[in-house]
Design an enzyme around this catalytic site. Structure first.
Site, short mmCIF file in Angstrom:
data_model
loop_
_atom_site.label_atom_id
_atom_site.label_comp_id
_atom_site.label_asym_id
_atom_site.label_seq_id
_atom_site.Cartn_x
_atom_site.Cartn_y
_atom_site.Cartn_z
CE1 TYR A 67 -4.21 1.03 -0.32
CE2 TYR A 67 -4.54 -1.02 0.88
CZ TYR A 67 -5.03 0.00 0.09
OH TYR A 67 -6.34 -0.01 -0.30
CD GLU A 69 -4.89 5.35 0.59
OE1 GLU A 69 -5.01 6.33 1.34
OE2 GLU A 69 -5.69 4.42 0.53
CG ASP A 244 -7.64 11.75 -23.23
OD1 ASP A 244 -6.63 11.01 -23.29
OD2 ASP A 244 -8.78 11.34 -22.92
CB THR A 273 -3.97 4.88 -21.98
OG1 THR A 273 -3.53 4.97 -23.34
CG2 THR A 273 -5.45 5.21 -21.90
CE LYS A 276 -6.74 3.50 -25.09
NZ LYS A 276 -7.79 4.52 -25.20
NE ARG A 282 -6.24 -2.78 -20.07
CZ ARG A 282 -6.27 -2.68 -21.41
NH1 ARG A 282 -5.50 -3.44 -22.16
NH2 ARG A 282 -7.07 -1.82 -21.99
C1 LIG Z 1 -8.79 4.83 -24.33
C2 LIG Z 1 -9.08 6.23 -23.97
C3 LIG Z 1 -9.35 6.59 -22.66
C4 LIG Z 1 -9.61 5.58 -21.57
O1 LIG Z 1 -8.60 4.77 -21.20
P1 LIG Z 1 -8.88 3.57 -20.18
O2 LIG Z 1 -7.53 3.15 -19.78
O3 LIG Z 1 -9.67 2.57 -20.91
O4 LIG Z 1 -9.65 4.15 -19.02
C5 LIG Z 1 -9.49 7.93 -22.35
N1 LIG Z 1 -9.39 8.87 -23.31
C6 LIG Z 1 -9.15 8.55 -24.60
C7 LIG Z 1 -9.05 9.64 -25.62
C8 LIG Z 1 -9.00 7.22 -24.98
O5 LIG Z 1 -8.80 6.92 -26.25
#
Ligand SMILES: *Cc1c(COP(=O)(O)O)cnc(C)c1O
Length: 483
Positions: A67, A69, A244, A273, A276, A282
């Site tokens: 843990y 936090e 994002d 993320t 990707k 992840r």
């Molecule tokens: C995939 C994605 C997310 C979410 O990611 P997770 O790890 O599935 O929560 C947020 N914003 C955009 C633009 C994405 O393509």
């Protein structure tokens, strides 16, 4: 080679599965089958990738037992020395890789990273000024009436993001998502004629709506976004620019998106993320200016559960990989491959949205084939081609059936595919879709789900897919024996 003639990767995964098998063999089976499945499918899902054995192995260990936090050096738990090192190293790699002032590597996913960012902006721009006005340091010290007023003003802020059907993400103010409930929201879209972002439209809406937060970034937009212009718009209306980059972080890391197109250089805060195009575990991450850093660092326990030290370790490994020169070549190849895929499809008379791509994805409008996205997705899957259906701008079929399929190159590029293979894949996709027609529902009306593929197509294309995959073995360093 090491003892018994096996590479360390094979030994590691084989031994791990042995140990799991003793407790719950069905889980060991599922893990093994997943490798088999990944090896045997042509993965064009734009949000997926293959993490390296080092990235995967960094997650399977006792860092998971801890843990932690809080943040580095300021934990709510004792004994966090190793977690502190892990988090420090991951954040340092992230700052260096992206040229960011501050990196927060705790978010468990992209959606969590966005929540951290939203609350950090609210804390910086709404909560802190309210505390200063009332002369207290801590929300706990506010009078009941001041607290009620603060809560009301937190819930009265505006967010402007890209619309879902233009390629935005549900966390950018979509009503069914918490972001749409936290904020008054409006959307900007793309130009109906060109499919491109219309910055004048964004500016016009921003001037009128005056959002606290302007969000840029997308999940299904095949072109570059000029973040310099987005920042100008945000500055003009007093908004915080949040980008994002969940989908294209790998292209930023690999220096394919530079100058005006580098979000880290222009945004006040960037979320992503890590799994990707960045090819990590992840998870999520937030990058920001120093002035937002103290607010971002309160992500846990403000909106996040305890950090996942094993995943932060894995992020550190992935970020270290992304700092190697090979990663730039990878990112460049991801884009070259997407361009080759789009050109291949155009050559067959198919219709990619915006007429092509500048990034890692192609959005194929399947209405010229007479199909819905749902039918196209299923027909392609029958032939061993894994894609996902996606809305196209002003989609006549809505978000469930859709009119497009989204095709991405990050995963296949990791596997070693190049532009010649992309031309072949474009041909396979066109072959399937050209020979698929909509079916009819039980009452005789045209179906948005059922479809009829000409006989032999799935088998023929499936055979060519198998041949393609055989040329590019996935995880060649991992031999589990047996299959
Ligand atoms: C995939 C994605 C997310 C979410 O990611 P997770 O790890 O599935 O929560 C947020 N914003 C955009 C633009 C994405 O393509």
């Amino acid at each position: 080679m090491t003892i018994s003639g096996q590479l360390p990767e094979s030994l590691a995964f084989r031994s791990g599965l042995e140990v799991i098998k003793r407790i719950e063999p069905r889980i060991a089976d599922a893990i093994e089958s997943e490798l088999h499945g990944q090896r045997n499918s042509l993965k064009l899902i734009a949000s997926e990738n293959y993490a390296s054995p080092a990235v995967l192995l960094a997650m399977g260990n006792w860092l998971s037992d801890k843990y932690a936090e809080g943040t580095v050096g300021r934990r709510f738990y004792a004994g966090c020395r190793n977690v502190d090192s892990v988090e420090t190293i991951a954040a340092e790699h992230a700052r260096e890789l992206f040229g960011a002032g501050h990196a927060y590597v705790q978010p468990h996913s992209g959606i969590d990273a966005n929540l951290v960012a939203y609350w950090a902006i609210l804390a910086q721009r709404v909560e802190r000024p309210a505390l200063i006005r009332s002369g207290v340091r801590n929300v706990n010290d506010l009078s009941e009436s001041d607290w009620a007023a603060l809560r009301a003003s937190l819930g009265d802020q505006r967010l402007l993001g890209m619309s879902l059907d233009a390629g935005g993400h549900l966390t950018h103010g979509y009503r069914p998502n918490i972001s749409g409930k936290m904020f008054h929201q409006r959307n900007y879209g793309t130009d109906p004629k060109t499919g491109l972002l219309d910055y004048d439209q964004v500016r016009e809406i921003a001037r009128e709506f005056r959002p606290l937060i302007l969000v840029a970034g997308y999940s299904a937009f095949p072109r570059l976004v000029n973040f310099r212009v987005m920042r100008e718009i945000a500055d003009e209306v007093g908004a915080t620019l949040m980008v994002d980059m969940a989908h294209f972080a790998g292209l930023v890391a690999g220096k394919v998106m530079e100058g005006d197109f580098d979000p880290v250089r222009h945004a006040n805060i960037v979320t992503t993320t890590t799994h990707k195009s960045l090819r990590g575990p992840r998870g999520g991450m937030v990058l920001c200016d120093d002035d937002l850093a103290p607010f971002v660092d309160r992500g846990c326990p403000l909106v996040l559960g305890g950090p996942l030290p094993h995943v932060m370790a894995s992020k550190a490994v992935a970020l270290a990989e992304a700092r190697q020169p090979q990663f730039r070549a990878y990112a460049r190849q991801v884009v070259d491959n997407a361009v080759a895929l789009a050109e291949g499809l155009l050559g067959h008379g198919a219709r990619p949205v915006t007429g092509g791509t500048d990034n890692h994805l192609v959005l194929l409008d399947v209405t010229p084939y007479g199909l819905t996205g749902r039918q196209a997705e299923a027909a392609l899957l029958d032939a061993g081609i894994v894609t996902n259906r996606n809305t196209v701008p002003q989609d006549p079929n809505g978000a469930w059936y859709t009119s497009g399929v989204r095709l991405g190159t990050p995963a296949l590029t990791t596997r070693g595919f190049g532009t010649a293979e992309m031309a072949e894949i474009a041909d396979l996709i066109d072959t399937v879709l050209r020979q698929t027609a909509p079916g009819t529902d039980t009452d005789g009306t045209p179906s948005k789900v059922r479809y009829v593929m000409q006989e032999g197509v799935a088998a023929e294309v499936g055979g060519r897919v198998t041949e393609l995959l055989a040329g590019f073995p996935l995880y060649p360093e991992v031999d589990l024996g047996g299959r």
